[in-house]
Design a protein around this motif. Sequence first.
Motif, PDB file in Angstrom:
ATOM      1  N   GLY A 129       1.234  40.314  54.378  1.00  0.00           N
ATOM      2  CA  GLY A 129       2.465  40.059  55.128  1.00  0.00           C
ATOM      3  C   GLY A 129       2.807  38.575  55.198  1.00  0.00           C
ATOM      4  N   ILE A 130       1.788  37.741  55.379  1.00  0.00           N
ATOM      5  CA  ILE A 130       1.999  36.289  55.450  1.00  0.00           C
ATOM      6  C   ILE A 130       2.552  35.795  54.110  1.00  0.00           C
ATOM      7  CG2 ILE A 130       0.819  34.069  55.614  1.00  0.00           C
ATOM      8  CD1 ILE A 130       0.489  35.156  58.246  1.00  0.00           C
ATOM      9  N   GLU A 132       4.131  37.530  51.954  1.00  0.00           N
ATOM     10  CA  GLU A 132       5.475  38.055  51.790  1.00  0.00           C
ATOM     11  C   GLU A 132       6.473  37.191  52.564  1.00  0.00           C
ATOM     12  OE1 GLU A 132       5.695  42.255  51.534  1.00  0.00           O
ATOM     13  OE2 GLU A 132       7.353  42.275  52.950  1.00  0.00           O
ATOM     14  N   ALA A 133       6.080  36.811  53.794  1.00  0.00           N
ATOM     15  CA  ALA A 133       6.956  35.950  54.590  1.00  0.00           C
ATOM     16  C   ALA A 133       7.171  34.623  53.865  1.00  0.00           C
ATOM     17  CB  ALA A 133       6.335  35.711  55.964  1.00  0.00           C
ATOM     18  N   GLN A 135       7.073  34.016  50.651  1.00  0.00           N
ATOM     19  CA  GLN A 135       7.989  34.224  49.524  1.00  0.00           C
ATOM     20  C   GLN A 135       9.418  34.396  50.014  1.00  0.00           C
ATOM     21  OE1 GLN A 135       5.352  37.393  47.855  1.00  0.00           O
ATOM     22  NE2 GLN A 135       6.123  36.620  45.910  1.00  0.00           N
ATOM     23  N   ALA A 136       9.554  35.143  51.113  1.00  0.00           N
ATOM     24  CA  ALA A 136      10.896  35.365  51.648  1.00  0.00           C
ATOM     25  C   ALA A 136      11.534  34.058  52.093  1.00  0.00           C
ATOM     26  CB  ALA A 136      10.831  36.354  52.816  1.00  0.00           C
ATOM     27  N   MET A 137      10.693  33.078  52.490  1.00  0.00           N
ATOM     28  CA  MET A 137      11.223  31.774  52.904  1.00  0.00           C
ATOM     29  C   MET A 137      11.606  30.925  51.710  1.00  0.00           C
ATOM     30  SD  MET A 137       8.702  30.284  55.759  1.00  0.00           S
ATOM     31  CE  MET A 137       7.894  31.485  56.745  1.00  0.00           C
ATOM     32  N   GLY A 138      11.266  31.381  50.521  1.00  0.00           N
ATOM     33  CA  GLY A 138      11.605  30.608  49.338  1.00  0.00           C
ATOM     34  C   GLY A 138      10.522  29.614  48.940  1.00  0.00           C
ATOM     35  N   ALA A 139       9.300  29.826  49.410  1.00  0.00           N
ATOM     36  CA  ALA A 139       8.208  28.916  49.039  1.00  0.00           C
ATOM     37  C   ALA A 139       7.839  29.100  47.576  1.00  0.00           C
ATOM     38  CB  ALA A 139       6.983  29.191  49.916  1.00  0.00           C
ATOM     39  N   ASN A 140       7.587  27.993  46.874  1.00  0.00           N
ATOM     40  CA  ASN A 140       7.099  28.136  45.503  1.00  0.00           C
ATOM     41  C   ASN A 140       5.583  28.304  45.545  1.00  0.00           C
ATOM     42  OD1 ASN A 140       5.827  25.588  45.630  1.00  0.00           O
ATOM     43  ND2 ASN A 140       7.709  24.567  44.967  1.00  0.00           N
ATOM     44  N   GLN A 143       3.526  25.683  47.305  1.00  0.00           N
ATOM     45  CA  GLN A 143       3.753  25.714  48.752  1.00  0.00           C
ATOM     46  C   GLN A 143       3.058  26.911  49.389  1.00  0.00           C
ATOM     47  OE1 GLN A 143       8.056  25.562  48.618  1.00  0.00           O
ATOM     48  NE2 GLN A 143       8.064  23.426  49.282  1.00  0.00           N
ATOM     49  N   TYR A 147       0.605  25.792  52.222  1.00  0.00           N
ATOM     50  CA  TYR A 147       1.017  25.990  53.608  1.00  0.00           C
ATOM     51  C   TYR A 147       0.653  27.354  54.190  1.00  0.00           C
ATOM     52  CZ  TYR A 147       3.676  21.725  52.986  1.00  0.00           C
ATOM     53  OH  TYR A 147       4.035  20.430  52.734  1.00  0.00           O
ATOM     54  N   PHE A 148       0.294  28.293  53.336  1.00  0.00           N
ATOM     55  CA  PHE A 148       0.018  29.630  53.851  1.00  0.00           C
ATOM     56  C   PHE A 148      -1.390  30.111  53.496  1.00  0.00           C
ATOM     57  CE2 PHE A 148       4.534  29.095  53.459  1.00  0.00           C
ATOM     58  CZ  PHE A 148       5.015  29.604  54.654  1.00  0.00           C
ATOM     59  N   PRO A 151      -4.409  27.366  54.635  1.00  0.00           N
ATOM     60  CA  PRO A 151      -4.611  27.222  56.084  1.00  0.00           C
ATOM     61  C   PRO A 151      -5.053  28.528  56.745  1.00  0.00           C
ATOM     62  CG  PRO A 151      -2.477  26.348  55.434  1.00  0.00           C
ATOM     63  CD  PRO A 151      -3.051  26.998  54.228  1.00  0.00           C
ATOM     64  N   GLU A 152      -4.529  29.645  56.261  1.00  0.00           N
ATOM     65  CA  GLU A 152      -4.873  30.922  56.876  1.00  0.00           C
ATOM     66  C   GLU A 152      -6.339  31.271  56.678  1.00  0.00           C
ATOM     67  OE1 GLU A 152      -2.869  31.864  59.335  1.00  0.00           O
ATOM     68  OE2 GLU A 152      -3.234  33.918  58.712  1.00  0.00           O
TER      69      GLU A 152
ATOM     70  N   ARG B  81      16.867  32.470  48.696  1.00  0.00           N
ATOM     71  CA  ARG B  81      16.010  33.001  49.756  1.00  0.00           C
ATOM     72  C   ARG B  81      16.128  32.181  51.039  1.00  0.00           C
ATOM     73  NH1 ARG B  81      10.667  34.612  46.212  1.00  0.00           N
ATOM     74  NH2 ARG B  81      11.300  36.724  45.719  1.00  0.00           N
ATOM     75  N   PHE B  88       9.888  40.561  60.399  1.00  0.00           N
ATOM     76  CA  PHE B  88       9.003  41.657  60.012  1.00  0.00           C
ATOM     77  C   PHE B  88       8.476  42.434  61.213  1.00  0.00           C
ATOM     78  CE2 PHE B  88       8.808  38.163  57.075  1.00  0.00           C
ATOM     79  CZ  PHE B  88       8.890  38.747  55.827  1.00  0.00           C
ATOM     80  N   ASN B  92       4.173  38.627  60.963  1.00  0.00           N
ATOM     81  CA  ASN B  92       3.728  37.791  59.845  1.00  0.00           C
ATOM     82  C   ASN B  92       3.796  36.295  60.141  1.00  0.00           C
ATOM     83  OD1 ASN B  92       3.335  40.136  58.523  1.00  0.00           O
ATOM     84  ND2 ASN B  92       5.109  39.981  57.189  1.00  0.00           N
TER      85      ASN B  92
END
Lengths: 229, 359
Positions: A129-130, A132-133, A135-140, A143, A147-148, A151-152, B81, B88, B92
């Motif tokens: 889910g993280i 997916e979020a 990608q939905a934000m437009g991260a390449n 990134q 950033y995801f 750190p996670e 995007r 969600f 998320n």
Amino acid sequence: MDEFLNSKIFGIKWSRLLNSCGQTLYMVGWGLLIGTVLGLILALILVLTRKGGVLQGRLPRVLYLVVNTYVNVIRSVPFVILLVTIMPLTRLIMGTTIGSTAALVPLVLYISPYLARLLENSLLECSPGILEAAQAMGANIWQIIRYFLMPETLGSMVLALTTGAIGLLGASAMAGYVGGGGVGDLTLTYGYEKMNTPLMILTVVILVAFVQLIQFLGGAISGKLRAHR
Amino acid sequence: MIRITEASKTFHEKSTEVHALQNVTIHVQKGEIYGIVGFSGAGKSTLIRLVNRLETPDTGTVEVAGQNLSSLKGKKLSALRRKIGMVFQQFNLLDGKTVFHNVSLPLILEHRSPAEIEKRVAEVLAFVELSDKRDAYVSQLSGGQKQRVGIARALATNPEILLCDEATSALDPQTTESILKLLKRVNREMGITILLITHQMQVIQLICDRVAVMEKGRVVEEGPVLEVFGRPKEEVTKRFVRTVINDQVPETFYDTIRAESRHYRLEQLKFIGDTVNEPVIANLCRRPGLEVNIVGANISPLQGTIMSVFILQLIGETEALRSAEEYIDASGALRQRLMIDWESRNITEIPAGKERTDG
Ligand SMILES: Nc1ncnc2c1ncn2[C@@H]1O[C@H](COP(=O)(O)OP(=O)(O)OP(=O)(O)O)[C@@H](O)[C@H]1O
Ligand SMILES: [Mg+2]
């Protein structure tokens, strides 16, 4: 100070003992550093190109298969065998097979696939889910990693590195025996072969202390990183 | 704003094929709240993910803000995007980080300056009423607060479209309502077009302008919320409407109805908002030769207005009943004749065309 260094403990000079500890730290430290960089790259390739991974379909599938096979093959070779088999390679890279620096070649080769597997498991803990979020934000892709994904899973990765470092400590003892020096070498050449039992016990205590220290540090750092989850 | 045309998508899972989407066409207008409702596995998530290209259709086209997505890649896709926020069901968020960090992430990805980030995050946090939680860790928040952070994050980059994938499904009814109010404000005050999917008809009832009902990968019914709630056509739609608007006769009334020995008919009347200007039921009561029993009633809020459902037992001669029906139809109320099957104790609706003169 010199006086102390030249004094003896269980038949060897203190300077010798401290030097060996230094060599062990050198091999484990650099081995872990280089091994982590390589292992992380391999782990990222595995995680991103696997089925359902972020880069699935964007990078050729053979990349996953090649890395996966490489990791499996190297991991199935016991370290002692790897150590002697790749001596020509070590000589080619370092010019020699003797010394702590030369020992880094087999150590890194051995530990990086091991770390890759451990880090892969850590990275897989990041919830889809993280990503997916992200990608939905437009991260390449960079990134997403920076950033995801990282750190996670940092806390878990530190624990993986802790386990890896302890494995590396064991391997460094063997590498030391064939010319790398270090505490393991000391145990085997002075303690075991000369039947110096007190020294052997001392070095074992030192190795145990190293493991404890690594485990403690790893646990503390990881705990700090996961403090707010 | 969003135009999905004849989109189909099939997943190949080992030996089986799942037709997640089959020839789906929807058109979401700028500025509206469009809801898609369907049971689990209907293909809703797959459909909404087409819009920001987390999923690609096998066939069919997806257009967003006049742009065909099929050729978008790399930087252009990222740019698109950023114009589409997404919220969600499971939030998320990065649980181990602060609210501020989470909301600033989309801005960091755009390389905004720290001062700009500071300002924008403060703005959106104020909008979702979470300014005081700026430095709290996400793991310390309640579900409703987490979703507010999720919405703030989605709004940070000033998107034109907000996609909500079951944004309220993990929340309790009260929190759901407050999140829905927030979404409505996002739509009205910021002018953001919202496409949301849900399996809760209540969500559609409270905030949507238009609705599409999905079943097994197809859109089976589509239209303005008032119309679909007033005259649901498909069985699934009726089932969904029934989850929020009770248009049934209470079982306890069955025996009273059955005990009536005179000639009667059961009629369901729906009044939406102020479309009906006369006191229909009062007037029915005054009609000669007609007796009226109210055997079911329900009043529910619907999209800023009210929908009331009455079930009447009209008692009288055939001719009186016929003229009463004519009167109701002429008034603008939505009428539907019902029959109770005494064996199974089920109520069936008699379609308007198939009404026999006698009932
Ligand atoms: N990546 C995938 N691979 C294989 N099958 C998938 C994939 N994504 C969805 N499906 C299948 O497609 C169908 C539709 O899934 P989708 O998630 O769109 O349904 P949904 O309406 O969102 O359901 P829910 O309300 O449970 O979220 C399901 O049968 C699902 O198993
Ligand atoms: Mg879904």
